[in-house]
Every structure is written in structure tokens, then in C-alpha cells.
Design a protein around this motif. Structure first.
Motif, PDB file in Angstrom:
ATOM      1  N   PHE A  82      71.250  30.002   3.097  1.00 30.76           N
ATOM      2  CA  PHE A  82      70.279  31.096   3.022  1.00 30.76           C
ATOM      3  C   PHE A  82      70.979  32.455   3.127  1.00 30.76           C
ATOM      4  CE2 PHE A  82      67.403  34.118   5.051  1.00 30.76           C
ATOM      5  CZ  PHE A  82      66.320  34.060   4.218  1.00 30.76           C
ATOM      6  N   VAL A  83      71.847  32.585   4.115  1.00 30.08           N
ATOM      7  CA  VAL A  83      72.574  33.850   4.304  1.00 30.08           C
ATOM      8  C   VAL A  83      73.488  34.114   3.115  1.00 30.08           C
ATOM      9  CG1 VAL A  83      74.334  34.973   5.729  1.00 30.08           C
ATOM     10  CG2 VAL A  83      72.413  33.823   6.815  1.00 30.08           C
ATOM     11  N   LEU A  84      74.140  33.076   2.623  1.00 33.28           N
ATOM     12  CA  LEU A  84      75.050  33.217   1.486  1.00 33.28           C
ATOM     13  C   LEU A  84      74.304  33.667   0.227  1.00 33.28           C
ATOM     14  CD1 LEU A  84      78.150  32.491   1.124  1.00 33.28           C
ATOM     15  CD2 LEU A  84      77.293  30.544  -0.158  1.00 33.28           C
ATOM     16  N   CYS A  85      73.115  33.144   0.017  1.00 31.44           N
ATOM     17  CA  CYS A  85      72.348  33.497  -1.186  1.00 31.44           C
ATOM     18  C   CYS A  85      71.680  34.864  -1.080  1.00 31.44           C
ATOM     19  CB  CYS A  85      71.288  32.438  -1.462  1.00 31.44           C
ATOM     20  SG  CYS A  85      71.955  30.865  -2.003  1.00 31.44           S
ATOM     21  N   TRP A  86      71.227  35.230   0.100  1.00 30.93           N
ATOM     22  CA  TRP A  86      70.502  36.488   0.248  1.00 30.93           C
ATOM     23  C   TRP A  86      71.397  37.693   0.513  1.00 30.93           C
ATOM     24  CZ3 TRP A  86      65.543  37.956  -0.612  1.00 30.93           C
ATOM     25  CH2 TRP A  86      64.638  36.950  -0.909  1.00 30.93           C
ATOM     26  N   SER A  87      72.615  37.492   0.974  1.00 30.64           N
ATOM     27  CA  SER A  87      73.503  38.625   1.267  1.00 30.64           C
ATOM     28  C   SER A  87      73.783  39.505   0.055  1.00 30.64           C
ATOM     29  CB  SER A  87      74.821  38.124   1.861  1.00 30.64           C
ATOM     30  OG  SER A  87      74.596  37.551   3.115  1.00 30.64           O
ATOM     31  N   PRO A  88      74.117  38.933  -1.121  1.00 32.75           N
ATOM     32  CA  PRO A  88      74.340  39.814  -2.277  1.00 32.75           C
ATOM     33  C   PRO A  88      73.099  40.628  -2.649  1.00 32.75           C
ATOM     34  CG  PRO A  88      75.150  37.614  -2.733  1.00 32.75           C
ATOM     35  CD  PRO A  88      74.395  37.547  -1.449  1.00 32.75           C
ATOM     36  N   PHE A  89      71.926  40.035  -2.502  1.00 30.17           N
ATOM     37  CA  PHE A  89      70.686  40.752  -2.806  1.00 30.17           C
ATOM     38  C   PHE A  89      70.524  41.956  -1.893  1.00 30.17           C
ATOM     39  CE2 PHE A  89      66.208  41.432  -1.748  1.00 30.17           C
ATOM     40  CZ  PHE A  89      65.693  41.729  -2.997  1.00 30.17           C
ATOM     41  N   PHE A  90      70.699  41.742  -0.581  1.00 28.68           N
ATOM     42  CA  PHE A  90      70.548  42.853   0.362  1.00 28.68           C
ATOM     43  C   PHE A  90      71.624  43.912   0.160  1.00 28.68           C
ATOM     44  CE2 PHE A  90      68.155  39.760   3.078  1.00 28.68           C
ATOM     45  CZ  PHE A  90      66.944  40.423   2.977  1.00 28.68           C
ATOM     46  N   CYS A  91      72.842  43.500  -0.114  1.00 31.98           N
ATOM     47  CA  CYS A  91      73.914  44.473  -0.355  1.00 31.98           C
ATOM     48  C   CYS A  91      73.633  45.305  -1.604  1.00 31.98           C
ATOM     49  CB  CYS A  91      75.249  43.755  -0.487  1.00 31.98           C
ATOM     50  SG  CYS A  91      75.832  43.038   1.062  1.00 31.98           S
ATOM     51  N   ALA A  92      73.168  44.660  -2.665  1.00 27.91           N
ATOM     52  CA  ALA A  92      72.849  45.386  -3.896  1.00 27.91           C
ATOM     53  C   ALA A  92      71.684  46.344  -3.673  1.00 27.91           C
ATOM     54  CB  ALA A  92      72.525  44.409  -5.023  1.00 27.91           C
TER      55      ALA A  92
END
Length: 80
Positions: free
Chosen positions: A9-19
């Protein structure tokens, strides 16, 4: 299993939040293009990975999938 689900979950959502944070704080940040689109869609990947994680941790489901996907290895000479 919970640790793996949380990690994915963290791995998949981290790029979204960073972008998203980059787009909000940097006026010159790209808001279109293939890289930005892929970063935005990676968050959806977590929904696709959850069934596979559950299957990986379920011994009975793994055996059933092995029988379906590779019946030649699990054929015991039974007549149909």
C-alpha cells in the motif's frame, strides 16, 4: 500478511502523494505527460495487488490454482 499488504500500500501510494505534493508546491512542475500519468495511476495498483497477496498467503488457494494452471503436474492417473 498484514505487513506485506501495508508495505505494498505504501509502495503504491507514495509516488501518487509525491507527485501531488510536487504539483502543488512547484509552479513549474509537469502536470501532464506519460510520467505524471503513470505516477497518478500507480495508486490504483494497490487494489490489483491485494487479491494476489491473499492468494500467496493462502495454502489451499495456492494448491487449487496450481491444479488449475498446471494440471499436467498434478495429474495422479485418475480417470475423468
Amino acid at each position: 500478511m498484514a505487513v506485506v499488504v501495508l508495505g505494498v500500500f505504501v509502495l503504491c501510494w507514495s509516488p501518487f502523494f509525491c507527485a501531488q505534493l510536487w504539483a502543488v508546491w512547484d509552479p513549474g512542475a509537469p502536470r501532464e505527460g506519460p510520467a505524471f500519468t503513470i505516477l497518478m495511476l500507480l495508486a490504483s495498483l494497490t487494489s490489483c495487488t491485494n487479491p494476489w497477496i491473499s492468494a500467496a498467503f493462502s495454502a489451499s488457494l495456492a494448491r487449487a490454482m496450481a491444479r488449475v494452471l498446471c494440471p499436467c503436474r498434478h495429474h495422479r492417473g485418475d480417470t475423468w
